[in-house]
Design an enzyme around this catalytic site. Structure first.
Site, PDB file in Angstrom:
ATOM      1  N   GLY A 702       6.937  -3.928   0.577  1.00 32.68           N
ATOM      2  CA  GLY A 702       7.516  -3.640  -0.537  1.00 32.68           C
ATOM      3  C   GLY A 702       7.725  -5.060  -1.509  1.00 32.68           C
ATOM      4  N   LYS A 719      14.313  -2.621  -4.327  1.00 35.46           N
ATOM      5  CA  LYS A 719      13.270  -2.659  -3.421  1.00 35.46           C
ATOM      6  C   LYS A 719      12.282  -1.602  -3.326  1.00 35.46           C
ATOM      7  CE  LYS A 719      12.234  -3.984   1.344  1.00 35.46           C
ATOM      8  NZ  LYS A 719      12.982  -4.234   2.706  1.00 35.46           N
ATOM      9  N   ASP A 827      15.076 -10.025  11.833  1.00 34.64           N
ATOM     10  CA  ASP A 827      13.991 -10.838  10.831  1.00 34.64           C
ATOM     11  C   ASP A 827      14.899 -11.869   9.908  1.00 34.64           C
ATOM     12  OD1 ASP A 827      11.824 -11.733   9.727  1.00 34.64           O
ATOM     13  OD2 ASP A 827      11.791 -10.099   8.333  1.00 34.64           O
TER      14      ASP A 827
END
Length: 998
Positions: A702, A719, A827
């Site tokens: 996104g 977001k 991540d």
């Protein structure tokens, strides 16, 4: 008759003294009761007369505690030779009339409250030998007229508010032997004319703003025996022939300046030297072995420099100092000393009282004969790399008051002989590898104020004998494997201010006696298994911080917490508490109180984001049994039919929605935790139609927009998920599930979420976060890749980068260890580390996060599947490429890469790397000698003061990064260990400072 008996010659003196008495404050005049016409003048208290003329020659009112002001009439005592007003409370100014006392030789007005300037008329008293005006409130500068006092031997003006420079006329005082201008507001250097003061024996320049190089005029003062010039701004290096030029020194204190270079090798040739202090400067090189020749040396203060090179040979001076049999204090802490601790420290002077070697890189073990230092009172060996056990002979040090071994690698059991040190006041064994149980013999240390044994490997129970240490102010046992319950007599510790028992295996109910620790200010009990109700603690009205999170506490939240006026932090999260959360007092502020993770809590203020409490239905009055039964049956039947109808309707809607969106395998997060409702229309308006000018970032699933929510008038980050991308819906769910029940100062706060339909009838998902004004860490590390308008105005300093690394390590430790269920981020990279106004780091983007419900190391090794790579290439752990499941070890690997990138400013995907050459191998090959070659050059250019050991600091930081990103998961540092090591590095090189917004 009185005048005839004693003549007219003393009438002037009598009148002057009575006038002096009249200016003394009324409550103190009783001390001068003999000052009246009934007593002969020469018999008055504090008055001495000459034998020949019967005139007053000495006025000695020392320690009379008189108040008021000094009468100008004192100037009429023309035969005065000495005036001593030491340690009184006289205020006002020094009378100008004192300049009439042409016979005056000694003037002592120390320790009063005199104000104004030193009157120039005072220097008309050409016979003066001594002027002592220390510890008053005199201001302005030293009058240039003092140069007329050619006979002056002592001039003491310390501890006033004198400013300006010392006058050049000081050089006229060729008879001066002692000069004290310490603790004023003077500035600049010393006048060249002082070179003529060849009779000077003592010079005190302490705590002014004197600056420049070491004053060259001092090198001419070869008679100096006492030189005190600490707490100034002198800089530069000392002349190599220092000891030759000042051969008569006995005391030399140059501490707390900015001197650089090596300790002059001629300094140990000053055989008369008794006390030497060059502490808290920027001195480098080795500590001369020749200090061992100074047989009269009593104390040596060299701490707070950069002496040594973290290598073998740095401690050879200790062997030589065994010859200094008069030594009582040795401070060499906070330097760069390395090598093994020599056994010779046990052979230092039997008179040694203070020994501090803290905050170096000293290795080896503590000598078995450490008990030979029979006079030692303070022993500091903390913040080193010492190993091995603590010798039992430590118990022979019966006079020891302070023992610090914190932040080493000392192992074995805490010897029970430590109970023989009955005068011990502070014991710090924090952050070592001690194991076994806590010795009950500690109860013999009945003067113990501070007991710190946290972050070791101690087990067993807390000995009840500890509660006998009634003077205890600090009790720190956190981060061990202690079990059992908290001793029921803990309430006997009435002086306890701080109690730290967090992260152990303690259980059982909290004893009611805890409420008797009335001095308590900080209480940390989190990360244990305490159960039952929170006891009555309403007596702890001075408490500031309370953390009982991550336990098994039940019952309701006590209302008395609301009334604790000094409370700054209350964490009751992740327990089994139930009922209504108070909304008054301290509970009005959501930044103070944390209660998440208690499933049965309700109510509270809006920001707490709990479900509302259901109002209790009033009881129905029972009129007739048969009628009540019919009502119950009827109501039940209706409810059942309504429930079936509702289920059928919901099922039909869900099936239609499933068919339309083809998202059968995706679940939707529980949005009831987000109280703020935001629609698609709200977000479209807030982002100006999702305009590209408001884009502040983008990712795999996104785009992130800057938005102004009209309801809150608050800037947020939105977001917006691209649901066309495979996995976007899973990312949305993962992020909601990960963030809905966790809270940490270094996590980006998820404010709410939007699950809606856009104006074209398509599904719409968005997450609304707290806005971070300083963007991402990636922007700061690689500004050349960012648009001109968004580039940071400067680069990050070494300290700022270290602070950011600590922030990230802290939040990873929270996610991995302290959450109710461990969470792997999966991540971690610079673009997912955001910075607020003060450059505090906040970890974001949990789109790949994974709840690790049954994680352990064995399951990690066995959980290989076809899950695919998690994270971003270069940052993802190598085992992910082989199908490894998400793990906290994977996060640690990413964190290690992050550290290496932060301090080298090279991405792991840099074109330099390929084949067997990686960011890891590139960094490892440069340690320790070429670390400056690989470091980001901007670190070397800014924020580094002269003499700062930047290469040593970088070596230690990068070593942490390398150990975090080891290829084998089992060899990687735990996040808790990484956090402790990084904090230790910050404290060693920056004294615990944090930077703030520039």
């Amino acid at each position: 008759m009185l005048l005839k008996s004693y003549g007219f010659s003393d009438g002037t003196d009598r009148k002057a003294l009575l006038e002096f008495k009249s200016q003394v404050s009324e409550d103190k005049k009783v001390v001068l009761s003999s000052w009246n016409h009934s007593y002969p003048l020469c018999n008055w208290n504090g008055v001495t007369c000459g034998r020949k003329h019967k005139r007053v020659t000495r006025l000695d009112l020392k320690d009379f505690q008189l108040g008021g002001v000094i009468s100008p009439s004192i100037g009429n005592l023309s035969f005065l030779i000495s005036v001593n007003l030491y340690d009184n409370s006289f205020g006002g100014t020094i009378p100008q009339e004192m300049g009439n006392l042409f016979r005056l030789r000694h003037l002592d007005m120390r320790l009063n409250f005199l104000q104004g300037r030193i009157p120039a008329s005072l220097f008309n008293c050409s016979s003066l030998l001594e002027i002592s005006l220390n510890k008053n409130h005199l201001r302005e500068g030293v009058p240039s007229e003092l140069g007329s006092l050619k006979k002056l031997v002592v001039l003491s003006l310390g501890d006033n508010n004198l400013g300006g420079n010392l006058p050049a006329s000081l050089g006229n005082l060729t008879s001066l032997r002692y000069l004290d201008v310490a603790s004023n507001n003077m500035e600049g250097g010393l006048p060249d004319g002082m070179a003529t003061l060849t009779q000077l024996v003592g010079l005190q320049l302490i705590m002014n703003n004197l600056s420049g190089a070491f004053p060259s005029v001092i090198y001419n003062l070869s008679s100096l025996e006492y030189l005190y010039m600490s707490l100034n701004q002198f800089s530069g290096s000392l002349r190599p022939d220092f000891g030759t030029l000042l051969p008569n020194l006995r005391h030399l204190n140059m501490g707390d300046n900015y001197f650089t270079g090596a300790i002059p090798t001629t300094l140990p040739n000053v055989s008369t030297l008794e006390k030497l202090g060059i502490n808290n400067n920027n001195m480098t090189g080795n500590i001369p072995v020749s200090f061992g020749k100074l047989r009269n040396l009593q104390w040596l203060y060299l701490h707070g420099n950069s002496l040594g090179s973290y290598s073998v040979g740095d401690l050879e001076f200790l062997d030589a100092l065994t010859n200094c049999t008069q030594m009582d204090s040795l401070y060499v802490a906070d330097n760069r000393l390395g090598g093994d601790l020599p056994n010779s420290i046990a052979n230092l002077s039997k008179s040694l009282i203070n020994l501090s070697l803290q905050n170096n890189l000293i290795s080896g073990s503590i000598p078995q004969d450490i008990g030979n230092l029979i006079s030692i009172q303070k022993l500091g060996l903390g913040d080193n790399m010492l190993t091995g056990p603590l010798p039992a002979s430590i118990g022979k040090l019966s006079g020891l008051r302070v023992l610090s071994l914190s932040a080493n690698r000392v192992s074995g059991e805490i010897p029970s002989s430590i109970g023989n040190i009955t005068r011990l006041e502070s014991l710090s064994l924090f952050n070592n590898s001690f194991e076994g149980t806590i010795p009950p013999a500690l109860s013999n240390c009945m003067y113990l104020l501070h007991l710190s044994i946290g972050y070791n490997k101690l087990n067993g129970t807390i000995p009840p004998e500890v509660t006998q240490l009634s003077p205890l102010v600090t009790l720190s046992m956190e981060g061990n494997f202690l079990s059992g319950s908290l001793p029921k007599d803990v309430g006997r510790l009435e002086n306890l201010i701080k109690l730290s028992l967090e992260h152990n295996d303690l259980s059982g109910k909290l004893p009611p006696g805890l409420g008797n620790c009335l001095s308590m200010e900080e209480m940390y009990l989190q990360g244990n298994s305490f159960d039952g109700d929170i006891p009555d603690l309403k007596g702890l009205v001075g408490v500031r911080r309370v953390d009982m999170s991550n336990n098994k506490l039940s019952g309701s939240i006590p209302g008395y917490f609301a009334n604790f006026s000094k409370l700054e932090y209350l964490n009751l999260s992740i327990n089994n508490l139930e009922g209504r959360v108070p909304t008054d007092g301290k509970f009005k502020n959501a930044t103070i109180v944390s209660v998440f993770g208690n499933k049965n809590l309700c109510g509270g203020i809006k920001e707490v984001k709990l479900k509302p409490c259901l109002a209790q239905a009033p009881k129905m009055r029972r009129k007739h049994p048969f009628l009540s039964r019919k009502v119950v049956i009827g109501v039940s039947t209706c409810l059942a039919l309504l429930l079936l109808l509702f289920i059928a309707s919901v099922s039909l809607i869900w099936l239609r929605k499933r068919k339309k969106t083809q998202q059968a395998n995706n679940s939707t997060p529980m949005f009831d935790v987000f109280h703020e409702k935001v629609s698609y229309g709200d977000l479209q308006n807030a982002t100006d139609g999702f305009s590209s000018k408001n884009v502040i970032g983008s990712g795999s699933f996104g785009t992130v927009f800057k938005a102004l929510l009209p309801t809150e008038e608050k800037v947020v980050a939105v977001k917006v998920l691209n649901l066309q991308r495979h996995g976007a819906m899973k990312s949305f769910v993962a992020e909601c599930e990960s963030l809905k029940d966790i809270r940490h100062r270094n996590l980006v706060k998820l404010l709410t979420a939007c699950s809606s339909i856009d104006f074209q009838g398509n599904e719409f998902r968005a997450l609304i976060y707290e806005f971070m004004p300083n963007g991402s860490l990636d922007m700061w590390l690689h500004p050349e890749e960012v648009e001109e308008t968004r580039r940071p105005s400067r680069t990050l300093t070494l300290l700022e980068r270290l602070n950011i690394a600590i922030d990230v390590a802290t939040v990873l430790d929270y996610l991995h260890v302290q959450c109710h269920e461990p969470i792997a981020h999966c991540d971690l990279k610079p673009s997912n580390v955001l910075l607020d106004d003060d450059l505090t780091a906040h970890v974001s983007d949990f789109g790949l996060a994974k709840l690790l419900l049954k994680f352990d190391r064995e399951s990690f090794l066995n959980q290989l599947s076809s899950a695919g790579v998690r994270g971003t290439i270069g940052y993802a752990a190598p085992e992910y490429g082989m199908g490894g499941q998400p793990s906290i070890e994977g996060d640690v690997y990413s964190f290690g890469v992050l550290i290496l990138e932060m301090f080298t400013r090279k991405r792991p995907t840099n074109e330099l790397f390929g084949g067997n050459c990686t960011l890891h191998s590139y960094s490892k090959a440069a340690l320790p000698d070429q670390v400056l070659d690989i470091a980001d050059k901007s670190i070397l250019q800014i924020g580094v003061r002269v003499g700062f050991p930047i290469s040593e600091c970088l070596n230690l930081i990068l070593d942490v990064g390398l150990r975090c990103c080891e290829e084998s998961p089992m060899k990687r540092l735990a996040t808790s260990e990484a956090t402790k090591e990084l904090i230790s590095i910050r404290e060693r090189f920056f004294k615990g400072r944090r930077t703030t917004k520039s």
